[in-house]
Design a protein around this motif. Structure first.
Motif, PDB file in Angstrom:
ATOM      1  N   HIS A   1      -4.840   7.062   6.384  1.00  0.00           N
ATOM      2  CA  HIS A   1      -5.102   6.175   5.265  1.00  0.00           C
ATOM      3  C   HIS A   1      -5.767   4.898   5.789  1.00  0.00           C
ATOM      4  CE1 HIS A   1      -2.737   8.965   3.145  1.00  0.00           C
ATOM      5  NE2 HIS A   1      -1.549   8.378   3.260  1.00  0.00           N
TER       6      HIS A   1
ATOM      7  N   SER B   1       2.209   2.049  10.068  1.00  0.00           N
ATOM      8  CA  SER B   1       1.063   1.593   9.280  1.00  0.00           C
ATOM      9  C   SER B   1       0.915   0.073   9.297  1.00  0.00           C
ATOM     10  CB  SER B   1       1.205   2.054   7.829  1.00  0.00           C
ATOM     11  OG  SER B   1       1.108   3.460   7.733  1.00  0.00           O
TER      12      SER B   1
ATOM     13  N   GLY C   1      -4.960   0.559   9.132  1.00  0.00           N
ATOM     14  CA  GLY C   1      -4.511   1.671   8.314  1.00  0.00           C
ATOM     15  C   GLY C   1      -3.263   2.316   8.854  1.00  0.00           C
ATOM     16  N   GLU C   2      -3.118   3.567   8.502  1.00  0.00           N
ATOM     17  CA  GLU C   2      -1.954   4.373   8.854  1.00  0.00           C
ATOM     18  C   GLU C   2      -1.940   4.676  10.361  1.00  0.00           C
ATOM     19  OE1 GLU C   2      -0.073   8.535   7.046  1.00  0.00           O
ATOM     20  OE2 GLU C   2      -2.246   8.271   7.218  1.00  0.00           O
TER      21      GLU C   2
ATOM     22  N   CYS D   1       0.327   4.255  -2.797  1.00  0.00           N
ATOM     23  CA  CYS D   1      -0.019   5.653  -2.513  1.00  0.00           C
ATOM     24  C   CYS D   1       0.899   6.626  -3.219  1.00  0.00           C
ATOM     25  CB  CYS D   1       0.031   5.891  -1.012  1.00  0.00           C
ATOM     26  SG  CYS D   1      -1.321   5.111  -0.119  1.00  0.00           S
TER      27      CYS D   1
ATOM     28  N   LEU E   1      -7.991   1.922  -1.822  1.00  0.00           N
ATOM     29  CA  LEU E   1      -6.997   0.881  -1.576  1.00  0.00           C
ATOM     30  C   LEU E   1      -7.583  -0.498  -1.305  1.00  0.00           C
ATOM     31  CD1 LEU E   1      -4.610   3.014   0.656  1.00  0.00           C
ATOM     32  CD2 LEU E   1      -4.353   2.456  -1.770  1.00  0.00           C
TER      33      LEU E   1
ATOM     34  N   ASN F   1      -6.258   1.194   4.873  1.00  0.00           N
ATOM     35  CA  ASN F   1      -5.542   0.325   3.944  1.00  0.00           C
ATOM     36  C   ASN F   1      -6.252  -0.981   3.596  1.00  0.00           C
ATOM     37  OD1 ASN F   1      -3.365   2.094   3.695  1.00  0.00           O
ATOM     38  ND2 ASN F   1      -2.353   1.263   5.504  1.00  0.00           N
TER      39      ASN F   1
ATOM     40  N   PHE G   1      -1.008  -2.936   7.003  1.00  0.00           N
ATOM     41  CA  PHE G   1      -1.531  -3.086   5.656  1.00  0.00           C
ATOM     42  C   PHE G   1      -2.493  -4.254   5.492  1.00  0.00           C
ATOM     43  CE2 PHE G   1       2.622  -0.885   4.735  1.00  0.00           C
ATOM     44  CZ  PHE G   1       2.031   0.337   4.489  1.00  0.00           C
TER      45      PHE G   1
ATOM     46  N   LYS H   1       0.826  -1.202   0.000  1.00  0.00           N
ATOM     47  CA  LYS H   1       0.000   0.000   0.000  1.00  0.00           C
ATOM     48  C   LYS H   1       0.864   1.258   0.000  1.00  0.00           C
ATOM     49  CE  LYS H   1      -3.760  -2.457   0.348  1.00  0.00           C
ATOM     50  NZ  LYS H   1      -4.722  -2.616  -0.696  1.00  0.00           N
TER      51      LYS H   1
END
Length: 331
Positions: free
Chosen positions: A187, A227, A202-203, A6, A120, A189, A229, A2
């Motif tokens: 984000h 993060s 996510g982030e 991005c 995503l 993910n 993923f 991911k």
């Protein structure tokens, strides 16, 4: 991966070709199967992989690949099938594609280059209801199989201080408020559906759950600031999360307590494939990890290229990688 997805925004075009395959079409499909592929799934019709230049490839044997008809040339990031025929794919520019013939042809359902953010991951609960998630909290929902998609702002993912900040900003400067909510969330993910509950990562160490199909979320206690993923529930009920720099954790009590796993690697883990006895984790630098009985066995693909996703096919593992399709004998 991911993180890679991005950043790859400026990508060229690639031809989409229909069946039956002519010699030139076969050459182009082979070339497509050797370029960046970000996700791969196994469904009743065979294998479907997505990636760079809007490529969507199908195969019944993981050896011979056909290039599907696709109306866009953006980087695609995720693909999901609810049954043998109905599937969806996501990508940059908030792209959502839909197939009704097992992946041979695709129709555009959402495309918003003005949003300038990638989706995503995508997930459907049945053949009508689904969600798509992405960068900076991008979140779309459909209740009509994707004929229409509605954007949602997931305010329950905010920290308390962010809620207060946004409320004050909304009262003082509504335009600034509208701009802020486009970037304040992390984000998103990957999302998984398990026994009526959504699990999302996510982030910034985000792990969250939802019991109302994503209308509201509960953040779990942070266990790592980087993060994540992917998150999956294994066949024995364990939760497994993985992300940046080889960080992998598992929980035996549905996310209340987590234990770190020594992966013997700092390669970012991009995807978790649930297996009969554990999981296979695809990572950067050609690394893939077998997780079983709370332990990791590290293996290394010879070319050292990033492995972004994997499926089991017959007696092999088929990877979607930085350099296309990679096939490995299953252990």
């Amino acid at each position: 991966m991911k993180l890679l997805l991005c950043t790859l925004f400026l990508l060229g075009s690639f031809s989409s070709l229909a069946e039956p395959m002519q010699p030139q079409a076969a050459i182009m499909a082979k070339k497509a199967s050797q370029t960046l592929l970000t996700d791969i799934v196994n469904h009743g019709q065979g294998l479907v992989a997505v990636g760079k230049y809007g490529n969507i490839l199908t195969s019944k044997d993981a050896i011979n690949w056909q290039q599907a008809q696709v109306p866009v040339n953006v980087l695609l990031t995720s693909v999901f099938f609810i049954d043998d025929q109905l599937g969806w794919a996501t990508g940059h520019d908030a792209t959502i594609l839909h197939t009704q013939d097992g992946g041979l042809t695709w129709q555009l359902q959402n495309y918003q280059p003005e949003v300038d953010k990638p989706l995503l991951d995508i997930l459907f609960f049945d053949n009508k209801n689904g969600i798509a998630i992405g960068a900076y909290g991008l979140f779309y929902r459909t209740t009509d199989a994707g004929q229409t998609w509605q954007s949602e702002f997931q305010s329950t993912l905010l920290y308390d201080e962010d809620v207060e900040f946004l409320e004050e900003l909304k009262q003082s400067d509504n335009d600034a408020y509208l701009n802020e909510i486009k970037a304040i969330l992390p984000h998103l993910n990957q999302v998984t559906f398990y026994q009526g509950k959504l699990l999302m990562v996510g982030e910034l160490g985000l792990i969250a759950t939802s019991e109302d199909l994503g209308k509201t979320w509960q953040r779990l206690e942070e266990i790592y600031p980087g993060s994540f993923f992917d998150i999956k529930v294994l066949n024995n009920g364990q939760w497994l999360v993985a992300g940046l720099r080889g960080n992998v954790f598992f929980s035996e009590d549905e996310g209340v307590n987590w234990l770190a796993i020594d992966t013997q690697s700092q390669s970012t883990v991009n995807q978790i494939l649930v297996t009969e006895t554990g999981a296979l984790l695809s990572a950067n630098n050609g690394v893939y990890l077998h997780f079983e009985n709370k332990e990791i066995v590290k293996k290394q693909h010879a070319d050292g290229k990033a492995l972004l996703s994997a499926v089991k096919h017959n007696k092999t593992i088929v990877f979607a990688s930085e350099v296309g399709i990679q096939v490995q004998e299953s252990k």
